[in-house]
Enzyme design. Sequence first.
Site, short mmCIF file in Angstrom:
data_model
loop_
_atom_site.label_atom_id
_atom_site.label_comp_id
_atom_site.label_asym_id
_atom_site.label_seq_id
_atom_site.Cartn_x
_atom_site.Cartn_y
_atom_site.Cartn_z
N ASP A 67 0.82 -1.22 0.00
CA ASP A 67 0.00 0.00 0.00
C ASP A 67 0.85 1.26 0.00
O ASP A 67 2.06 1.22 0.17
CB ASP A 67 -0.97 -0.01 1.20
N ASN A 136 -7.13 -1.99 14.74
CA ASN A 136 -8.52 -2.33 14.44
C ASN A 136 -8.62 -3.60 13.58
O ASN A 136 -9.69 -3.91 13.07
CB ASN A 136 -9.22 -1.16 13.74
N HIS A 138 -7.00 -4.19 10.71
CA HIS A 138 -6.80 -4.07 9.26
C HIS A 138 -5.55 -4.83 8.80
O HIS A 138 -4.59 -4.98 9.57
CB HIS A 138 -6.78 -2.60 8.79
N GLU A 143 -9.57 -1.86 5.75
CA GLU A 143 -10.11 -1.47 7.05
C GLU A 143 -11.39 -2.24 7.35
O GLU A 143 -12.04 -2.77 6.44
CB GLU A 143 -10.44 0.04 7.01
C1 F6R Z 1 1.69 -1.39 6.09
C2 F6R Z 1 0.32 -1.86 6.26
C3 F6R Z 1 -0.40 -1.78 7.56
C4 F6R Z 1 0.49 -2.03 8.79
C5 F6R Z 1 -0.34 -1.92 10.07
C6 F6R Z 1 0.53 -2.10 11.29
O1 F6R Z 1 2.14 -1.57 4.76
O2 F6R Z 1 -0.23 -2.30 5.31
O3 F6R Z 1 -1.45 -2.69 7.54
O4 F6R Z 1 1.03 -3.32 8.68
O5 F6R Z 1 -0.95 -0.66 10.12
O6 F6R Z 1 1.46 -1.08 11.38
P1 F6R Z 1 2.64 -1.13 12.44
O7 F6R Z 1 3.51 -2.27 12.06
O8 F6R Z 1 3.35 0.20 12.29
O9 F6R Z 1 2.02 -1.31 13.78
#
Ligand code: F6R
Length: 241
Positions: A67, A136, A138, A143
């Site tokens: 992403d 949450n 995701h 989401e």
């Molecule tokens: C990142 C992504 C997100 C993160 C998630 C956790 O490319 O797709 O889904 O993996 O937000 O983020 P961290 O690792 O910073 O807690």
Amino acid sequence: MRLIVCKNYDEISKKASELVKNIMLENPNPIFGFATGSSPIGMYENLIEMNKKGEIDFSNAVSVNLDEYMDIDEDNPQSYHYFMHDNLFSHINIKKENVHIPSASSDTFEEDIKKYNEVLDSVGTRDVQILGIGRNGHIAFNEPNDKLNLRTNIVDLKKSTIEANSRFFEKEEDVPTKAISMGLEDIFNSKMIILLASGAKKHDAIQNLINSPYLDLQNPSTTLHLHNNFVLIVDEDAYNG
Ligand code: F6R
């Protein structure tokens, strides 16, 4: 699902990098799905180290990323392009032309989505997809919602995601509210999926992922139960709270 509970962040990073190393030793042409965020940074550090020591070789590796924020310059330090180059790609011997990260702007997003789906189609099945998880639930930027995208699409970030990601920005208002994200079908198009989670803030999402008796679209990570080689690597804080 295979659950691995490790002591702390260093241990989850070690475990994940060992799994990736084993894949690379068996396959000199590995195809990776990489993620940004805090969760995989330690794993990337280990992979850089292994690459420097000559234990693993990225010269024939291909990678696709999950992403990117919408309408962000690639050289903006908050962009996922910048993150991946800073934390991994500029330190390993992967070829520039083999690295794929989505990008999207408000003016061209339909074309941008189509282009990234074409990249994913041409790259094909990954050997391993690395994931983090949002507080949450995701995965990538899919989401909690009534409907989950199967393929790449533009998504609205939830307030809790914007809050969580504001730690990388000067102020919360600076966090983009939209992103381009790989969908579930493409995340699943991998021989193995490794999800890394660390810290008590991930506890609720992880417990819901482990214990949900059904696919809970309000926690998109629960869909990972459908993958036949899903490895969940968590530390004690994420597991026990
Ligand atoms: C990142 C992504 C997100 C993160 C998630 C956790 O490319 O797709 O889904 O993996 O937000 O983020 P961290 O690792 O910073 O807690």
